[in-house]
Design an enzyme around this catalytic site. Structure first.
Site, mmCIF file in Angstrom:
data_model
loop_
_atom_site.group_PDB
_atom_site.id
_atom_site.type_symbol
_atom_site.label_atom_id
_atom_site.label_comp_id
_atom_site.label_asym_id
_atom_site.label_seq_id
_atom_site.Cartn_x
_atom_site.Cartn_y
_atom_site.Cartn_z
ATOM 1 N N HIS A 1 -15.261 0.000 2.863
ATOM 2 C CA HIS A 1 -15.042 1.227 3.638
ATOM 3 C C HIS A 1 -16.151 2.253 3.426
ATOM 4 O O HIS A 1 -16.027 3.375 3.890
ATOM 5 C CB HIS A 1 -13.702 1.864 3.261
ATOM 6 C CG HIS A 1 -12.525 1.053 3.670
ATOM 7 N ND1 HIS A 1 -12.030 1.044 4.947
ATOM 8 C CD2 HIS A 1 -11.736 0.198 2.973
ATOM 9 C CE1 HIS A 1 -10.971 0.246 5.015
ATOM 10 N NE2 HIS A 1 -10.777 -0.291 3.821
ATOM 11 N N ASP B 1 -11.097 -6.507 -0.857
ATOM 12 C CA ASP B 1 -10.540 -5.424 -0.025
ATOM 13 C C ASP B 1 -10.148 -6.013 1.327
ATOM 14 O O ASP B 1 -10.593 -7.086 1.694
ATOM 15 C CB ASP B 1 -11.617 -4.346 0.176
ATOM 16 C CG ASP B 1 -10.989 -3.004 0.525
ATOM 17 O OD1 ASP B 1 -9.965 -3.009 1.249
ATOM 18 O OD2 ASP B 1 -11.496 -1.969 0.066
ATOM 19 N N ASP C 1 -17.395 1.709 -1.680
ATOM 20 C CA ASP C 1 -16.596 0.484 -1.641
ATOM 21 C C ASP C 1 -17.450 -0.673 -1.136
ATOM 22 O O ASP C 1 -17.827 -0.706 0.030
ATOM 23 C CB ASP C 1 -15.394 0.707 -0.711
ATOM 24 C CG ASP C 1 -14.614 -0.564 -0.475
ATOM 25 O OD1 ASP C 1 -14.805 -1.542 -1.218
ATOM 26 O OD2 ASP C 1 -13.798 -0.553 0.463
ATOM 27 N N CYS D 1 -7.672 2.070 1.280
ATOM 28 C CA CYS D 1 -8.769 1.322 0.660
ATOM 29 C C CYS D 1 -8.307 0.681 -0.652
ATOM 30 O O CYS D 1 -7.919 1.372 -1.593
ATOM 31 C CB CYS D 1 -9.927 2.286 0.396
ATOM 32 S SG CYS D 1 -11.200 1.583 -0.643
ATOM 33 N N SER E 1 0.806 -1.230 0.000
ATOM 34 C CA SER E 1 0.000 0.000 0.000
ATOM 35 C C SER E 1 0.836 1.276 0.000
ATOM 36 O O SER E 1 0.286 2.356 -0.218
ATOM 37 C CB SER E 1 -0.929 0.012 1.213
ATOM 38 O OG SER E 1 -1.773 -1.117 1.167
#
Lengths: 630, 364
Positions: free
Chosen positions: A369, A363, A350, A382, A326
């Site tokens: 989220h 996810d 999401d 996310c 990430s």
């Protein structure tokens, strides 16, 4: 007319040949005259010189330059120690001599082995060490019996020492005996004369890269020698010039804090001063002790280092390529703004993943989220936002943007051994794979690229350079370890000027959006716990990179589990408004970036910005919790 | 049976020029003696080199001069092309760009030029026989200087000197006016200070070292000091085979290649050197004799130039080892260890043999 011409031509040719013959005779007469001069008239002089020759010139090896950190702390120095040396050509029975010496000086089997190897590599009239670092007692014992040992002598030699032991070893590197390959490098640099008498050569790290700065200029001494081949009287001496000293941009204390923060975990950290590219800390743990190499490393030690499961000889900061996870997202978001693919306030809902071509990209958070704009996408990390973004941007745009940022290519830092990593693109895949069906780029592959997974693989120093460039508003510097070189002869300081490589064409408002989101990460997002109560504003991004099964080359079941755990990553800079330090942290198999990597960054920032030491210089509680159970 | 023997005789032995072969063989024996002292572990490889070189010599001796004339232009162009390729993509070794890496082997195209240059120029003058105007001298000079400049740029001063000499001898023998020669010499002397600035640092060092080698006894002066000591200490009769302390104690650098003369000189003294000089003189004398008897302008020029290349090698090498010329990488012809130079030189002798064998033929 024609005939007359040809006849004339022939006569001219004959005259020319005669002239050439005369030239040959004259030149050979000159040569003969020269030989006569040297071999008859000057013969006595040269005969004496040939007699003297065996002994007359002794090179004096210069003192190797020091390496000190930015505050002047010495990281590599020299000390003098006595060595017992033998000149094989002057010893009638080598084995008997060594046996006789072994009666009062400890000479182990490995010493004999090393000496034999040295003899093979050296010339017979060279003096070779059989035992190094003699005790005072051993020196005294030998001197009392010296007359019995022609061709054997005690000499003071300089040894390299790394006073902090296994510290910053991947930065400093080590020196070792000159090998054939080093000789080629010496010859390529026209340095043969300067290395006469020198035994050691930089093998890695700064010792290798700055070898010709550190070495200095050899001196020599003309000595008279007795029948035993021992120097009796010095006739003339030209002093050596010591090597130049290196002053690093590295902060030794910061490096130490960073190294200790890892505890016994494996990993890397690169901290850069964004405004210059100067490296503040470059960690690759576990370390090794470069002192082991100074005197020629023992085979057992070498084997142990090479076969250790932890691979301490690998410079993970430069040579390890890891998926960024990430930590890739802020750069993805910036690319989206840059190419006009997203506006900051544009939000998605999401649902907990992204469906593409029948495959569901999951996810982290079950159920998703909720409403996610760009700020939130970074703060809560996310995945779905970036699956979609990657799909919209396409692989070519991603590869172009990240390539410009330096990902997937060497940074050009001033030590060797950098890897390129992998910047995935259809072109890369075509080159990487052999069979046509493997070479094709699938749109599905782009999706996982968006969250820093897939083929993505970058070195920690590339990530550090990328985050430093972001912190520096798009101005990219070449990372470097040496701040200046002090010329020992003139005392002059030669600064390594910061080298701005380029200014990336990003809009400041775009950069600010990303920076704000990264501040949010450390304030209210995934980095908030690690930075709770910090007295400065920092910006960061956590990452957790899946370890793929191809890494599982080891088949030991007990280590298998630990080695399949995710890598923890963290990139950050601080203070957020005027960054003085930017870094990338990687903890191999450390689990979550927030838990394993971010606290290390916190300690480094606390010290660098506030001078605050971690409690007792021990790993913090958080880090201890995360340490591998094995 | 006797017809067979006769055939074999004609095929194998007849092209051989006995005096040339004799002098060559004596020099090669001497080379083996010197190498056995300087570096006995290389004898095996040396014999293989000898075999290859002698085969090449024999094969070239069989080629009629017309054939040589046909290949002159293509070989020259190939050499030039390779030199340009080296300048663009060559491998750097010891700070110089001399080798071309073909993947399976590395080649040094400047070596090819040593033969290609005299071939090309001899071809050119043959084509212009009887028609020479001033422009031809200019063209010939250009044909000579372009490759030489490329080689000098690598930088490889030794080979540049040899290739230049090879081409210059053809132009000289073809009758370049003495006025021009002396004019050029004067010009060169006047231009020397400028040329000095064009030299590489290390080349300048080598020339300065000649004036005062003691200034840097461990470094740049080491070669010259140690080799003059070797020669001087050899005296009249030498220290005897394998007895040279300079050579045996490894004070002489490159003692099996460019500096093998120092070993020879130390161990066999002035007498040994005189033998060597006389052998070279005989070889060169025979070569010049072949040139005088050659049937066409092409063969005359080629034979003369090839012969004088031997002289250049010998003079430059012995001059540099004994300290009257700067150190440039030139081997002692037929004596220094090393396959490439040996093959090139034996190829030259093969050319001389071929020219001699065909001296009675009128070619048209």
């Amino acid at each position: 007319m024609q005939i007359k011409d040809a006849q004339e031509g022939l006569e001219q040719f004959n005259r020319r040949v005669a002239s050439a013959g005369a030239l040959v005779l004259v030149c050979f007469a000159i040569l003969f005259g020269r030989f006569f001069w040297l071999q008859v008239i000057q013969h006595d002089y040269y005969r004496t010189r040939a007699e003297d020759n065996r002994i007359s010139l002794v090179p004096i090896v210069p003192n190797r330059g020091l390496i000190v950190d930015r505050n002047g702390e010495v990281l590599a120095r020299n000390y003098s120690a006595y060595t017992l040396e033998i000149t094989p050509s002057q010893v009638p029975d080598l084995e008997a001599t060594i046996d006789a010496l072994a009666e009062f000086i400890t000479i182990e089997a490995k010493d004999r082995k090393r000496f034999r190897k040295l003899m093979e590599e050296s010339k017979r009239f060279e003096s070779l060490p059989i035992r190094t670092r003699l005790t005072d007692e051993e020196v005294a014992k030998f001197i009392a019996r010296r007359y019995r040992f022609p061709g054997v002598d005690i000499k003071a030699r300089l040894f390299r020492q790394y006073p902090k032991g296994a510290f910053a070893s991947h930065v400093l590197g080590y020196i070792g005996r000159i090998t054939e390959r080093d000789l080629a490098r010496i010859e390529d640099n026209e340095q043969e004369a300067n290395y006469r008498g020198t035994d050691y050569f930089g093998k890695s790290g700064l010792e290798q890269h700055y070898e010709f700065e550190l070495h200095g200029t050899s001196g020599f001494e003309q000595v008279e020698v007795d029948a035993g081949g021992r120097a009796v009287r010095s006739l003339a001496r030209v002093a050596p010039v010591p090597g130049n000293n290196l002053t690093l941009t590295l902060d030794a204390k910061l490096q130490e804090i960073a190294e200790q923060a890892f505890g016994d975990r494996r990993g890397a950290l690169v901290a850069i001063e964004p405004s210059t590219g100067g490296i503040l800390a470059l960690v690759s743990v576990p370390n090794y002790d470069p002192n082991l190499f100074v005197d020629g490393i023992a085979a057992v030690d070498w084997q142990a280092l090479n076969e250790a499961a932890d691979k301490p000889m690998i410079n993970r900061a430069l040579n390890g390529a890891y998926p960024p996870g990430s930590t890739f997202k802020p750069f993805m978001a910036l690319a989206a703004l840059h190419y006009g693919k997203r506006r900051p306030e544009q939000a998605i809902v999401d649902p907990g993943g992204f469906n593409f071509g029948g495959h569901f990209f999951r996810d982290d958070k079950k159920g998703g989220h909720g409403l996610v704009d760009m700020y939130k996408s970074i703060v809560v990390s996310c995945d779905t936002y970036y699956y979609m973004l990657a799909n919209d941007m396409g692989i070519d745009a991603i590869a172009a943007f990240m390539g410009e940022l330096g990902l997937g290519s060497k940074t050009g830092i001033d030590i060797e051994g950098e890897s390129e990593g992998v910047l995935p693109s259809p072109a890369w895949k075509k080159k990487r794979f052999k069979r046509p069906e493997q070479q094709k780029w699938y749109a599905g592959e782009t999706i996982s690229i968006g969250i820093g997974q897939g083929y993505n693989a970058y070195t920690p120093i590339q990530l550090a350079q990328a985050v430093a460039t972001l912190a520096n508003d798009g101005v990219m510097f070449r990372p470097h370890l040496v701040k200046y070189i002090t010329d020992t002869k003139s005392g002059e300081k030669r600064f390594i000027e910061p080298q701005p490589i380029k200014k990336l064409p990003w809009k400041q408002e775009h950069i600010d959006v990303i920076k704000r989101a990264m501040i949010g990460v450390n304030k209210e997002g995934t980095g908030a716990r690690a930075f709770a109560g910090a007295e400065y504003v920092s910006a960061g991004k956590t990452g957790t990179a899946q370890v793929f099964s191809y890494k599982g080359a080891e088949h030991k079941t007990e280590t298998m589990k630990a080695h399949l755990r995710d890598h923890a990553l963290f990139i950050a800079f601080a203070p957020a408004d005027q960054p003085k330090i930017a870094l990338a942290v990687l903890v191999e198999n450390g689990g979550f970036g927030a838990q394993a990597a971010a606290p290390i960054a916190r300690q480094v920032f606390d010290y660098y910005l506030l001078g605050k030491l971690p409690k007792g210089m021990a790993p913090t509680d958080e880090a201890a919790v995360e340490a591998d159970p094995e | 049976m006797s017809e067979w023997l006769h055939k074999i005789w004609r095929m194998v032995v007849a092209p051989i020029d006995w005096p040339l072969l004799g002098f060559t063989a004596l020099l090669l024996i001497l080379a083996t003696v010197a190498l056995a002292s300087a570096s006995p572990e290389r004898l095996g490889a040396h014999f293989i080199n000898l075999g290859v070189a002698l085969l090449v010599m024999r094969a070239v001796a069989q080629l009629p001069p017309q054939r040589l004339m046909h290949i002159a232009v293509p070989v020259y162009l190939l050499g030039l092309l390779l030199l340009i390729a080296v300048a663009l993509f060559g491998d750097v070794s010891k700070g110089a760009r001399r080798w071309l890496n073909l993947g399976f082997m590395r080649i040094q195209p400047s070596e090819l030029m040593k033969i290609a240059m005299p071939l090309m120029l001899a071809w050119y003058f043959q084509k212009r026989e009887g028609l020479l105007v001033w422009r031809d001298w200019f063209v010939a000079t250009l044909l000579l200087l372009v490759p030489v400049a490329l080689i000098a740029r690598q930088p490889d001063l030794g080979t540049a000197v040899l290739v230049f000499a090879a081409g210059f001898f053809v132009i000289f023998l073809a009758g370049l006016s003495w006025k021009v020669i002396f004019g050029l010499l004067g010009l060169a002397a006047a231009a020397a200070p400028f040329a000095w600035n064009l030299l590489h640092d290390y080349q300048r060092q080598r020339i300065l070292m000649l004036l005062d080698p003691e200034k840097d006894p461990l470094g740049k002066g080491f070669h010259i000091i140690q080799s003059t000591i070797a020669i001087g200490s050899g005296g009249l009769f030498g220290k005897g085979w394998g007895q040279g302390t300079q050579a045996q104690l490894e004070f002489i650098p490159e003692r099996h290649t460019d500096f093998i003369f120092a070993v020879w000189s130390e161990e066999f003294g002035l007498v040994g050197n005189a033998v060597l000089l006389i052998l070279y003189l005989l070889l060169i004398g025979r070569g010049l004799q072949i040139a005088l008897q050659a049937p066409t302008l092409f063969t005359r020029l080629l034979a003369g130039a090839v012969t004088l290349i031997f002289f250049t090698y010998a003079f430059v090498n012995m001059g540099m080892v004994s300290g009257i010329l700067p150190v440039v990488g030139v081997p002692l012809p037929l004596v220094s260890y090393g396959g490439t130079a040996l093959v090139t030189l034996c190829l030259g002798i093969g050319i001389l043999m071929s020219i001699h064998k065909n001296r009675m033929l009128v070619q048209k």
